[in-house]
Design a protein around this motif. Sequence first.
Motif, PDB file in Angstrom:
ATOM      1  N   THR A  41       0.858  -1.191   0.000  1.00  0.00           N
ATOM      2  CA  THR A  41       0.000   0.000   0.000  1.00  0.00           C
ATOM      3  C   THR A  41       0.896   1.244   0.000  1.00  0.00           C
ATOM      4  N   GLN A  55      -8.623   4.031   5.798  1.00  0.00           N
ATOM      5  CA  GLN A  55      -7.172   3.842   5.761  1.00  0.00           C
ATOM      6  C   GLN A  55      -6.715   2.470   6.240  1.00  0.00           C
ATOM      7  N   TYR A  87      -5.514  -0.911   5.584  1.00  0.00           N
ATOM      8  CA  TYR A  87      -4.903  -1.332   4.318  1.00  0.00           C
ATOM      9  C   TYR A  87      -5.772  -2.346   3.576  1.00  0.00           C
ATOM     10  N   VAL A  89      -7.972  -0.106   1.675  1.00  0.00           N
ATOM     11  CA  VAL A  89      -7.224   0.611   0.639  1.00  0.00           C
ATOM     12  C   VAL A  89      -6.985  -0.298  -0.572  1.00  0.00           C
ATOM     13  N   GLU A 134      -8.185   0.359  -4.285  1.00  0.00           N
ATOM     14  CA  GLU A 134      -7.172   0.701  -5.289  1.00  0.00           C
ATOM     15  C   GLU A 134      -6.901  -0.406  -6.294  1.00  0.00           C
ATOM     16  N   PHE A 160      -2.794  10.916   4.730  1.00  0.00           N
ATOM     17  CA  PHE A 160      -3.926  10.039   4.412  1.00  0.00           C
ATOM     18  C   PHE A 160      -5.050  10.143   5.448  1.00  0.00           C
TER      19      PHE A 160
END
Length: 260
Positions: free
Chosen positions: A36, A78, A80, A83, A87, A168
């Motif tokens: 990440t 946030q 991971y 995320v 993403e 972030f």
Amino acid sequence: MEVVVLDSAAAGARFVADCVGRLLQRDPHAVLGLATGSSPLLVYAELIARCRRGEISFAGATAFLLDEYLGLPMGHPQLYATVIETELSGEVDLRAGAVHGLDGGAADIEAECRRFEAAIASAGGIALQLLGIGRDGHIGFNEPGSSLGSRTRLKTLTARTREDNARFFAAADEVPRHVLTQGLATITEARHLVLVAAGEHKADAVAAAVEGPVSAFCPASVLQLHPHVTVVLDEASAANLRLRDHFKETFAAKPAWQGV
Ligand code: GLP
């Protein structure tokens, strides 16, 4: 260690996407290690675009995350796990349940770390581990001072990493102090390590990792002990490498049959 210096981070992302694409062609069931942070984001965007065009498929693949924050509530943007879903995994054809992370909310942290290590082993180990690098030379969340022989465990972030990652979060004091991370020995068991870095703010860390002494002070320097490492840089992040011109000449003259 192969050091590839390209004109831009976007060119680096295409290069890394090529590596992932070739791996998945050779082995559609490959086990990927995902990172990440902002460094791999262009790579993920490139992989998503290729997947949408039908040029690459993750349908048979499995993935493991490098690290996770402790103390963030389930569903926090946030985390991971969240995320990587946003993403990459939610945007490509990875199967549900194919991405394995660390549970920062586990009641027994040591048991969670052992479970994660066992899951990597039972999947056959990681074929390609994507890595970024922190300004202090950390990989995963292995901060300076991390044992080069470390396994997955709890770590405390440095003040500098908490400052770096504050962008972030809504407020700097929201960045957790504690994290779980694959250890340096865990990471270096992956068969191919691909580190991506871009920007002048990474130039010192990249030089220390690639050309400095192998030392717990710069955790990424452990990559020097691994037989198959590809470091993909833009010009700015390569600026402090003494061997930069040599690396560029070597890559330009590389025989096509060698592959990555
Ligand atoms: C974060 C992550 C690392 C990442 C590094 C650099 O804290 N735990 O996996 O490589 O720090 O982050 P960035 O790519 O945003 O510069």
